[in-house]
Design an enzyme around this catalytic site. Structure first.
Site, PDB file in Angstrom:
ATOM      1  N   ALA A 228      -2.896  13.587  11.520  1.00  0.00           N
ATOM      2  CA  ALA A 228      -3.416  14.614  12.265  1.00  0.00           C
ATOM      3  C   ALA A 228      -2.541  15.706  12.548  1.00  0.00           C
ATOM      4  O   ALA A 228      -2.712  16.881  12.031  1.00  0.00           O
ATOM      5  CB  ALA A 228      -3.726  13.915  13.731  1.00  0.00           C
ATOM      6  N   ARG A 229      -1.359  15.292  13.218  1.00  0.00           N
ATOM      7  CA  ARG A 229      -0.359  16.543  13.712  1.00  0.00           C
ATOM      8  C   ARG A 229       0.875  15.881  14.123  1.00  0.00           C
ATOM      9  O   ARG A 229       0.860  14.873  14.841  1.00  0.00           O
ATOM     10  CB  ARG A 229      -0.967  17.568  14.898  1.00  0.00           C
ATOM     11  N   GLU A 258      13.851  15.416  11.361  1.00  0.00           N
ATOM     12  CA  GLU A 258      14.395  14.394  11.748  1.00  0.00           C
ATOM     13  C   GLU A 258      14.058  12.978  10.912  1.00  0.00           C
ATOM     14  O   GLU A 258      14.778  12.122  10.834  1.00  0.00           O
ATOM     15  CB  GLU A 258      14.190  14.207  13.361  1.00  0.00           C
ATOM     16  N   HIS A 270       1.829  17.227   3.494  1.00  0.00           N
ATOM     17  CA  HIS A 270       0.577  17.541   3.932  1.00  0.00           C
ATOM     18  C   HIS A 270      -0.458  17.875   2.896  1.00  0.00           C
ATOM     19  O   HIS A 270      -1.048  18.903   2.639  1.00  0.00           O
ATOM     20  CB  HIS A 270       0.728  18.974   4.686  1.00  0.00           C
TER      21      HIS A 270
END
Length: 382
Positions: A228-229, A258, A270
């Site tokens: 999602a994000r 990270e 993505h």
């Protein structure tokens, strides 16, 4: 005719809906914009810009508040890429269960071992054992188009599925497999799930929703999927939980610096909507919505405007975006009424933040008087 700026490479099949338009990636003051993932937060908007269509569901790359203040309609394409993302989520589910990525990377290191490869594979494969997903519990947070399809697909694969979404639409609810259970307590989902898949929008209420506190409620060895994000998951919390074994796997399509290289993280670049079919579907939907708005003033799937879907007949149409205010609506009505043209139809809607009013008139009018009314954001004569 209208000029459309493309901020990314857009499927030619989708742009075919804009036949007769000028399509360019260079124009500085277009009538409309079609964008995929390119950030528009630093873009300057010209006076001609009436609408931005996002070929995808998320609109974090578009400055919505600035667009609303300028009277620029923003559209997205919910559901157009849902199947593509759902398929990648299911792929991620298997990758979380079976250490597939790590095993493939290890297998590549055997290059050059000749006839010994088979023996080495058999000797080393034990490090990459995993689990079957059948019979396990998947918690799906967010049951929009993608979340609902993911939940139904997982149920068909033999998983127990728990869904959480306080804002689920009737359409999504009806589309769900009847084996999917609902809970209105997200902590119940955290506590019961072997796998958790995130499909929530990013906002102040969901930012960092996976954190040390919520992970503490989860089972030991939970696996998290985030398609999602990135910001839904707190960086430090997920990395610490992977180190202790609280989380066995984190699969994400939105990796952060990270997280890269951390043991247990499967990072994808993505890829959710990166299929030819998805890009075409999104482009077609975005182009049609842009065309309908520019040519007829129709609003469908807008992020910032209320819907008005009444087709334009043969008469001219005045489209006005303005503040929500009854006195302002009266001023606009008076200005239209004194323009010299008769009003044949009028439609108005609001979403609590912004209002959109449409007048069908017998002839084109001078809209400068309407444009000068305080509270009017944009006026177009079609």
């Amino acid at each position: 005719m209208y000029t459309i700026l493309t901020r990314n490479k857009i499927s030619s099949a989708g742009l075919a809906a804009l036949e007769g338009y000028t399509i360019t990636d260079l124009h500085t003051n277009p009538d409309g914009v079609i964008v995929r993932s390119g950030s528009m937060h630093e873009d300057a908007f010209g006076d001609a810009l009436a609408a931005i269509a996002r070929a995808g569901a998320g609109v974090n790359n578009i400055p919505i508040e600035r667009c609303s203040k300028a009277g620029i309609a923003v559209f997205n394409t919910p559901g157009a890429n849902a199947n593509a993302v759902k398929e990648l989520v299911i792929c991620g589910l298997f990758m979380a269960a079976r250490k597939i990525g790590a095993g493939m990377r290890w297998a590549d290191t055997l290059k050059g071992q000749g006839k010994e490869v088979g023996k080495l594979v058999e000797k080393g494969k034990g490090a990459f054992g995993g689990d079957e997903i059948a019979g396990k519990t998947l918690g799906v947070i967010g049951l929009g188009a993608i979340g609902a399809m993911t939940a139904s697909a997982a149920a068909a694969l033999g998983m127990h599925v728990i869904g959480y979404d306080p804002y689920i639409s009737l359409q999504s609810a009806l589309a769900l497999d009847n084996r999917v259970q609902f809970t209105d307590e997200i902590n119940e989902l955290y506590a019961a799930s072997d796998y958790i898949s995130l499909h929530s929008p990013l906002n102040d209420g969901t930012r960092g929703m996976i954190n040390a506190t919520t992970l503490g409620i989860c089972k030991d060895g939970v696996r998290i999927l985030n398609f999602a994000r990135a910001e839904l998951v707190d960086n430090n919390s997920i990395i610490d939980a992977l180190a202790t074994g609280k989380v066995l796997a984190y699969v994400t399509d939105f990796p952060t610096d990270e997280q890269l290289g951390v043991d247990g993280v499967t990072a994808m670049p993505h890829l959710g909507a990166s299929t030819a079919q998805s890009e075409e579907n999104c482009a077609i939907m975005a182009s049609k919505q842009l065309k309908d708005y520019l040519e007829q003033g129709i609003v469908k799937n807008s992020i910032n405007l209320p819907e008005i879907k009444i087709p334009l007949k043969s008469s001219p149409r005045v489209c006005i975006i303005h503040d929500v205010c009854e006195a302002l609506r009266t001023q606009i009505s008076t200005a239209v009424g004194t323009s010299g043209a008769a009003v044949t139809r009028m439609f108005s809607a609001e979403n609590g933040i912004i209002a959109y009013t449409v007048y069908d008139v017998t002839e084109k009018i001078d809209i400068r008087a309407i444009r000068g009314i305080p509270g009017v954001k944009k006026v177009r004569m079609i």
